[in-house]
Every structure is written in structure tokens, then in C-alpha cells.
Design an enzyme around this catalytic site. Sequence first.
Site, PDB file in Angstrom:
ATOM      1  N   CYS A   1      -1.428  -4.402   8.287  1.00 60.77           N
ATOM      2  CA  CYS A   1      -1.249  -3.063   8.843  1.00 60.77           C
ATOM      3  C   CYS A   1      -0.401  -3.359   9.963  1.00 60.77           C
ATOM      4  CB  CYS A   1      -2.236  -2.106   9.000  1.00 60.77           C
ATOM      5  SG  CYS A   1      -3.427  -2.056   7.598  1.00 60.77           S
TER       6      CYS A   1
ATOM      7  N   ASP B   1       2.612   2.561   2.529  1.00 62.74           N
ATOM      8  CA  ASP B   1       2.426   3.219   3.968  1.00 62.74           C
ATOM      9  C   ASP B   1       3.603   3.044   4.559  1.00 62.74           C
ATOM     10  OD1 ASP B   1      -0.180   4.119   3.281  1.00 62.74           O
ATOM     11  OD2 ASP B   1      -1.141   2.725   4.729  1.00 62.74           O
TER      12      ASP B   1
ATOM     13  N   CYS C   1      -2.573   4.322   7.080  1.00 57.88           N
ATOM     14  CA  CYS C   1      -3.990   4.153   7.501  1.00 57.88           C
ATOM     15  C   CYS C   1      -4.387   4.096   9.032  1.00 57.88           C
ATOM     16  CB  CYS C   1      -4.635   2.887   6.716  1.00 57.88           C
ATOM     17  SG  CYS C   1      -4.001   1.322   7.794  1.00 57.88           S
TER      18      CYS C   1
ATOM     19  N   CYS D   1       0.931  -1.248  -0.044  1.00 55.43           N
ATOM     20  CA  CYS D   1       0.046   0.076   0.077  1.00 55.43           C
ATOM     21  C   CYS D   1       0.762   1.382   0.026  1.00 55.43           C
ATOM     22  CB  CYS D   1      -0.956   0.000   1.167  1.00 55.43           C
ATOM     23  SG  CYS D   1       0.029   0.100   2.692  1.00 55.43           S
TER      24      CYS D   1
HETATM   25 FE1  FES Z   1      -1.311   0.528   4.475  1.00 54.24          FE
HETATM   26 FE2  FES Z   1      -2.834  -0.170   6.423  1.00 54.24          FE
HETATM   27  S1  FES Z   1      -3.427  -0.008   4.433  1.00 54.24           S
HETATM   28  S2  FES Z   1      -0.519  -0.167   6.511  1.00 54.24           S
END
Ligand code: FES
Length: 141
Positions: free
Chosen positions: A105, A38, A61, A36
Site C-alpha cells: 500500500c 486501489d 485502504c 487490489c
Molecule cells: Fe490496496 Fe492497500 S489494499 S492499497
Amino acid sequence: MSEPYSDIVMEHFMNPRNVGEIENADGVGTVGNPACGDIMKMFLKIEKNIIIDAKFKTFGCGAAIASSSMATEMIKGKTIEEALEITNQAVTQALGGLPKVKRHCSVLAEQALQSSLDDYYKKKGVESPIKLKPEDELHEE
Ligand code: FES
């Protein structure tokens, strides 16, 4: 339809603990989730083998923010060895669970913790006992 978040997740997302940086941290680790994009950065202050402070910055997120908040709370006051036992499953459990699609996550929190402790060993010039696991070897359940 997605599963709802637990009250604990929502509480840690709305009021995350330990957000920020530690100046002259003894260990700093940055990890990214390739799925993602992140990113989580963790800072540790360690004295006499005890984690006396932990902070984080998470560009991600809500589940990742709640996981960072919970993980930093869980490791404060613990020895390095105790902190290394903390898995993403333990963080997820402490949060009252995460929806299945969001369990990855919490993996960021485990990786950030391991990476920051690995950095601590490197800064001390000691061989790190930590084998940083690739993403696909981390626990999803
Ligand atoms: Fe990327 Fe949660 S969607 S860490």
C-alpha cells in the site's frame, strides 16, 4: 492473524493530512494498484524547485490513506531532488511500520509521488529524469 497497526498509522488514517486537490497543480499523478484496484492521485505545487504544497485523494485502504498522508507531509518544503529520494520504505518507516501484507500500500505513495513529479517535468516541457518503475520493481520491504 494480521499484525496490528502502529499508533502513527492509526492517527494518519483517522486524521489524514493534505486531503484534497490543488487547483492548477504543477504536477498531478494518478496510480493504481493492480492487485487490489486501489487508486491514489497526488497534486503538487512547486515553486523554484521546492514543493510548497502537496495534496492527495486516495480511494483505497487505511494503510494507503495513512501512506498518502505521511508522504505528502514528508515532501512539503523539500526540493524535487530530495523528494525523489523518498521511497516507500521511508514512508513505511515514518509510519512506525506497516504489517507485511500492507507494505504494498505504501508503494502507491512512492509511485504517486514519482508520477506527479514526472507530470511536472512534462508540463514544463523538460525531459523527465524519472524512470517510472513498474509495480514489480518497487520495493516491498
Ligand atoms: Fe490496496 Fe492497500 S489494499 S492499497
